[in-house]
Write a protein that holds these residues in place. Structure first.
Motif: not given
Length: 466
Positions: A310-315, A196-206
């Motif tokens: 942000d959910t990964r099933a059957r990891t 999530t550090d690759g996309h969390r908050g990016h849209q809001q920041v821009w």
């Protein structure tokens, strides 16, 4: 079908749990620990964590609404009822008042910053309070409504500054309490954790930056306009109003996105503390973290909203067949009716981001046993207080499995019946459809019937009148 597993299997833990569970008569779960391993959250420690939060009146949502009412009241008194207070205009022909404009922006932003960006609300409240104190120090420029308005502004600043400082202090206190419970051990995030550090908050920041850029352009247009031909200074009240809305919205969205991005970065940068907690789902989609999944009297503590991205099933596969048979505690549950166990990675306070790893079982048609997989969810923690969840009772794992198998058999029977009816429909189409596709067969039968009575004309020379 996929269901949540009540108790975590050993394979879902970073390392084996050490100790044993016991449940008292009042439904309170406790665990005797003999050494290392991942920690659980005792109910007593969870209650201390809850008491460390700010009072409800200063909670983000309630405090934001209180500030909104105070700011709206100040607007009415200063700009609606007062006739001599300094507003956007400093007088006819004098142009626009730019000196008091920054304070007006910060006053308007206080409710939004208090709710979403409390770090910024503290200096903003101090600045606006200074402006109000200077205005009250000039009695000649303040009438009775204006004086009341500035007093309301001071009250709003006091609420914003006090509440923001208490909220920041409560966050630090809650983090320290959760860390003390988790112990000194740190664990890497489980495999398959969404980055999530690759996309969390990016849209809001821009988005926030774009709104602020537009606001700067509009404000520059009003600021650098020259006086009119008559020599009267340009009145930029229109540009100030548009800029105020854009700046308040832009700074709030930007600050909220920046804080979310920083929380995600902190989560992924280094190994994290971990706790075994309970998770219960609400009717509105929010999931609530509980001290554990066994104590019926334990109230939910803090919420998060799981999102599909942000959910990964059957990891990874955790077990199959008899590894989680009936009676060993690994039965499935409905998370809306009772909590299930999960491993929580990360610090625990509003605004922080955490990772939750839990077990789900996947059944196939006509199978008594299925396969158990790990599911991983990353989500920011919300500052919600009201959960609306009632008491719960533990489900009977064996009875639930029998009910599930019966439902699967009924579903399979309905499916086979629908297939059988579809096959019969293809083999025996309705009569009306076959006659319509006959290519005029009904007309031929009519001609044959008419010929039997010796009409002559319809048959040519075959009948005559003999």
């Amino acid at each position: 079908m996929t269901y949540h597993i009540k108790h975590l299997p050993v394979g879902a833990l970073p390392e084996d749990r050490v100790g044993s569970w016991s449940v008292t008569r009042d439904g309170v779960a406790s665990r005797s620990v003999s050494g290392g391993g991942i920690a659980t959250w005792p109910v007593a420690d969870a209650e201390r964590w809850r008491r460390a939060a700010v009072p409800t009146v200063l909670a983000p949502a309630v405090g934001g609404w209180v500030l909104a009412v105070l700011v709206a009241t100040a607007y009415v008194l200063l700009f609606g009822l007062s006739s001599i207070s300094a507003a956007w205009h400093s007088g006819p022909g004098d142009g626009t008042d730019w000196r008091g404009y920054p304070g007006l922006i910060l006053l308007t932003a206080l409710p939004f910053w208090y709710r979403y960006v409390p770090v910024a609300a503290v200096p903003a409240a101090v600045f606006v309070a200074g402006e109000a104190a200077l205005a009250l120090a000039r009695p000649a420029d303040v009438d009775r409504p204006a004086g009341a308005g500035w007093l309301v502004v001071l009250a709003a600043c006091a609420v914003a500054a006090t509440g923001s400082c208490l909220r920041l202090r409560a966050r630090r206190r809650q983090r320290s309490l959760a860390l003390a419970t988790a112990g000194a051990r740190r664990f890497p995030l489980p495999k398959g954790t969404p980055e999530t550090d690759g996309h969390r908050g990016h849209q809001q920041v821009w988005t926030g930056l774009a709104l602020c850029l537009v606001a700067a352009a509009v404000l520059a247009d009003g600021l650098f306009r020259g006086p009119a031909a008559s020599g009267v200074a340009y009145d930029a009240v229109g540009q100030q109003g548009v800029t105020l809305v854009l700046l308040v919205a832009g700074t709030t969205v930007y600050g909220r996105g920046l804080l979310a991005h920083r929380a995600a970065r902190r989560l992924h940068e280094e190994p994290q503390p971990a706790l075994i907690v309970g998770v219960r789902a609400g009717a509105d989609g929010r999931h609530w973290v509980c001290p554990d999944a066994r104590t019926r009297s334990a109230a939910p503590l803090i919420a998060y909203l799981p999102r599909k991205n942000d959910t990964r099933a059957r990891t990874r596969l955790l077990g199959s067949g008899s590894a989680y048979g009936v009676g060993n505690g690994h039965h499935d549950v409905d998370p809306r009716h009772e909590p299930f166990e999960a491993v929580l990675y990360g610090t625990l306070a509003e605004g922080d981001e955490v990772v939750l790893a839990y077990a789900c079982v996947e059944y196939h048609r006509d199978q008594d046993m299925g396969r158990m997989y790990e599911t991983v969810t990353a989500a920011p923690l919300r500052p919600d207080r009201r959960h609306g969840l009632g008491p719960w009772e533990p489900a009977d794992g064996a009875a639930r499995q029998r009910r599930r198998l019966q439902e699967e058999r009924e579903r399979a029977e309905r499916y086979r019946e629908a297939q059988r009816r579809a096959e019969e429909s293809r083999r025996n189409p309705p009569r009306g459809s076959s006659s319509r596709g006959d290519g005029g067969g009904s007309g031929n039968r009519y001609n044959a019937g008419g010929c039997g009575s010796g009409c002559g004309s319809s048959c040519g020379s075959g009948c005559g009148g003999d």
